[in-house]
Design a protein around this motif. Structure first.
Motif, PDB file in Angstrom:
ATOM      1  N   GLU A  12       0.842  -1.030  -0.005  1.00  0.00           N
ATOM      2  CA  GLU A  12       0.080  -0.110  -0.085  1.00  0.00           C
ATOM      3  C   GLU A  12       0.870   1.297  -0.103  1.00  0.00           C
ATOM      4  O   GLU A  12       0.364   2.250  -0.494  1.00  0.00           O
ATOM      5  N   ASP A  13       2.090   1.161   0.683  1.00  0.00           N
ATOM      6  CA  ASP A  13       3.031   2.420   0.715  1.00  0.00           C
ATOM      7  C   ASP A  13       3.776   2.397  -0.715  1.00  0.00           C
ATOM      8  O   ASP A  13       3.726   3.708  -1.264  1.00  0.00           O
ATOM      9  N   ILE A  14       4.005   1.348  -1.572  1.00  0.00           N
ATOM     10  CA  ILE A  14       4.593   1.561  -2.776  1.00  0.00           C
ATOM     11  C   ILE A  14       3.333   2.200  -3.667  1.00  0.00           C
ATOM     12  O   ILE A  14       3.729   2.832  -4.656  1.00  0.00           O
ATOM     13  N   GLU A  15       2.276   1.526  -3.776  1.00  0.00           N
ATOM     14  CA  GLU A  15       1.072   2.107  -4.458  1.00  0.00           C
ATOM     15  C   GLU A  15       0.862   3.775  -4.529  1.00  0.00           C
ATOM     16  O   GLU A  15       0.517   4.523  -5.258  1.00  0.00           O
ATOM     17  N   LYS A  16       1.020   4.236  -2.991  1.00  0.00           N
ATOM     18  CA  LYS A  16       0.875   5.577  -2.687  1.00  0.00           C
ATOM     19  C   LYS A  16       2.067   6.440  -3.502  1.00  0.00           C
ATOM     20  O   LYS A  16       1.791   7.441  -4.159  1.00  0.00           O
ATOM     21  N   GLY A 139      24.546  15.608  -3.883  1.00  0.00           N
ATOM     22  CA  GLY A 139      23.140  15.146  -4.061  1.00  0.00           C
ATOM     23  C   GLY A 139      22.453  15.034  -2.627  1.00  0.00           C
ATOM     24  O   GLY A 139      23.019  15.262  -1.692  1.00  0.00           O
ATOM     25  N   THR A 140      21.103  14.696  -2.687  1.00  0.00           N
ATOM     26  CA  THR A 140      20.348  14.277  -1.465  1.00  0.00           C
ATOM     27  C   THR A 140      20.053  13.117  -1.209  1.00  0.00           C
ATOM     28  O   THR A 140      19.490  12.605  -2.055  1.00  0.00           O
ATOM     29  N   ILE A 141      20.338  12.475  -0.124  1.00  0.00           N
ATOM     30  CA  ILE A 141      19.864  11.279   0.215  1.00  0.00           C
ATOM     31  C   ILE A 141      18.953  11.247   1.449  1.00  0.00           C
ATOM     32  O   ILE A 141      19.252  11.953   2.543  1.00  0.00           O
ATOM     33  N   GLN A 142      17.637  10.240   1.383  1.00  0.00           N
ATOM     34  CA  GLN A 142      16.832  10.390   2.281  1.00  0.00           C
ATOM     35  C   GLN A 142      16.326   9.058   2.662  1.00  0.00           C
ATOM     36  O   GLN A 142      16.199   8.282   1.664  1.00  0.00           O
ATOM     37  N   PHE A 143      16.067   8.902   3.950  1.00  0.00           N
ATOM     38  CA  PHE A 143      15.834   7.366   4.435  1.00  0.00           C
ATOM     39  C   PHE A 143      14.622   7.634   5.057  1.00  0.00           C
ATOM     40  O   PHE A 143      14.563   8.325   6.152  1.00  0.00           O
ATOM     41  N   TYR A 144      13.437   6.950   4.542  1.00  0.00           N
ATOM     42  CA  TYR A 144      12.052   7.246   5.360  1.00  0.00           C
ATOM     43  C   TYR A 144      11.457   6.032   5.750  1.00  0.00           C
ATOM     44  O   TYR A 144      11.816   4.989   5.295  1.00  0.00           O
ATOM     45  N   GLU A 169      12.068   8.263  11.060  1.00  0.00           N
ATOM     46  CA  GLU A 169      11.134   7.143  11.292  1.00  0.00           C
ATOM     47  C   GLU A 169       9.564   7.544  10.524  1.00  0.00           C
ATOM     48  O   GLU A 169       8.864   6.306  10.264  1.00  0.00           O
ATOM     49  N   GLU A 170       9.420   8.727  10.048  1.00  0.00           N
ATOM     50  CA  GLU A 170       8.271   9.033   9.456  1.00  0.00           C
ATOM     51  C   GLU A 170       8.305   8.394   8.053  1.00  0.00           C
ATOM     52  O   GLU A 170       9.206   8.243   7.433  1.00  0.00           O
ATOM     53  N   LEU A 175       4.192  12.146   4.371  1.00  0.00           N
ATOM     54  CA  LEU A 175       4.664  13.489   4.240  1.00  0.00           C
ATOM     55  C   LEU A 175       4.404  14.092   2.732  1.00  0.00           C
ATOM     56  O   LEU A 175       4.432  15.328   2.575  1.00  0.00           O
ATOM     57  N   ILE A 176       4.268  13.259   1.928  1.00  0.00           N
ATOM     58  CA  ILE A 176       3.995  13.770   0.523  1.00  0.00           C
ATOM     59  C   ILE A 176       2.654  13.983   0.259  1.00  0.00           C
ATOM     60  O   ILE A 176       2.470  14.950  -1.055  1.00  0.00           O
ATOM     61  N   GLY A 177       1.802  13.557   0.677  1.00  0.00           N
ATOM     62  CA  GLY A 177       0.381  13.928   0.350  1.00  0.00           C
ATOM     63  C   GLY A 177       0.041  13.070  -1.065  1.00  0.00           C
ATOM     64  O   GLY A 177       0.730  12.217  -1.320  1.00  0.00           O
ATOM     65  N   GLU A 178      -1.034  13.494  -1.547  1.00  0.00           N
ATOM     66  CA  GLU A 178      -1.426  12.906  -2.983  1.00  0.00           C
ATOM     67  C   GLU A 178      -0.548  13.555  -3.906  1.00  0.00           C
ATOM     68  O   GLU A 178      -0.546  14.786  -4.086  1.00  0.00           O
TER      69      GLU A 178
END
Length: 183
Positions: A12-16, A139-144, A169-170, A175-178
Motif C-alpha cells: 500500500e505504501d508502494i502504491e501511494k 546530491g540529497t539522500i533520504q531514508f524514510y 521514522e516518518e 509526508l508527501i500527500g497525494e
C-alpha cells in the motif's frame, strides 16, 4: 528523483508513491507483479535485471526505468545450478548495477529510500550500502520509515547522519500527500 524500495516496503505504501514523477525505481524486491504497481497512463516503464542491458541514459522523462538489482522471481533462473552460485551471481550482478547507478548520480540528484531495514536477508547489506554511498558525488539522500529496532539500523543511522543525509521514522507516504493530477 530515484526511489529505492527495499524488501520491507508495504504494498500500500508502494502504491501511494508510485504515481509521483520518479526518474528511476531501484529495488531488491523480486516478485513478478512489482512492475505493475508503476503502470500509469502516459508513461512507459521498462525493467532492467542485468548490468549488460542497462541503457546509457537511465533517467529518461519518457521512460521509467525499473531496476531489479536481484532479478525477478521465476525468470531466467538457472534451475540446475548450485543454489550458492545462483545467489552469489545474483548479488554480484546487483552490486554491479547499484554501483553503476550511483555513478550516474551527481549534486542535483535525489535518492530516496523506503522499506529498507538493514540486516534483512536478501537485501543490500548495511556495510555494502554505507561503502557504496561513500562514492556518491553530492546530491540529497533520504531514508524514510526507518525502523531503529536492530543494532544494524542503529549503526547505519550513525553513518547516515554523519554524512548529513536525512533519516526519519516518518513514512514518506505521510509526508508527501497525494500527487497532483493533470486536468
Amino acid at each position: 528523483m530515484v526511489l529505492f524500495i527495499g524488501l520491507n516496503a508495504k504494498k500500500e505504501d508502494i502504491e501511494k508513491v508510485a504515481n509521483f514523477p520518479w526518474a528511476c525505481i531501484v529495488t531488491t524486491r523480486r516478485e513478478e507483479s512489482f512492475k505493475n504497481l508503476f503502470a500509469k497512463e502516459g508513461k512507459r516503464a521498462r525493467e532492467y535485471v542485468s548490468y549488460n542491458e542497462l541503457p546509457n541514459k537511465i533517467f529518461d522523462r519518457d521512460l521509467l526505468s525499473i531496476i531489479r538489482l536481484y532479478g525477478v522471481e521465476n525468470q531466467d533462473e538457472e534451475k540446475d545450478e548450485d543454489e550458492e552460485i545462483v545467489l552469489s551471481r545474483r548479488k554480484a550482478n546487483g552490486t554491479r548495477i547499484w554501483n553503476y547507478l550511483l555513478g550516474k548520480l551527481d549534486i542535483t540528484s535525489q535518492l530516496t529510500f523506503i522499506g529498507y531495514l538493514p540486516g534483512t536477508e536478501n537485501d543490500i547489506s548495511r556495510v555494502d550500502l554505507i561503502i557504496s554511498l561513500d562514492y556518491i558525488r553530492g546530491g540529497t539522500i533520504q531514508f524514510y520509515g526507518m525502523d531503529e529496532s536492530t543494532s544494524d539500523a542503529v549503526k547505519l543511522k550513525k553513518h547516515i547522519l554523519e554524512r548529513g543525509y536525512l533519516w526519519t521514522e516518518e513514512k514518506l507516504t505521510l509526508l508527501i500527500g497525494e500527487p497532483e493530477t493533470d486536468g
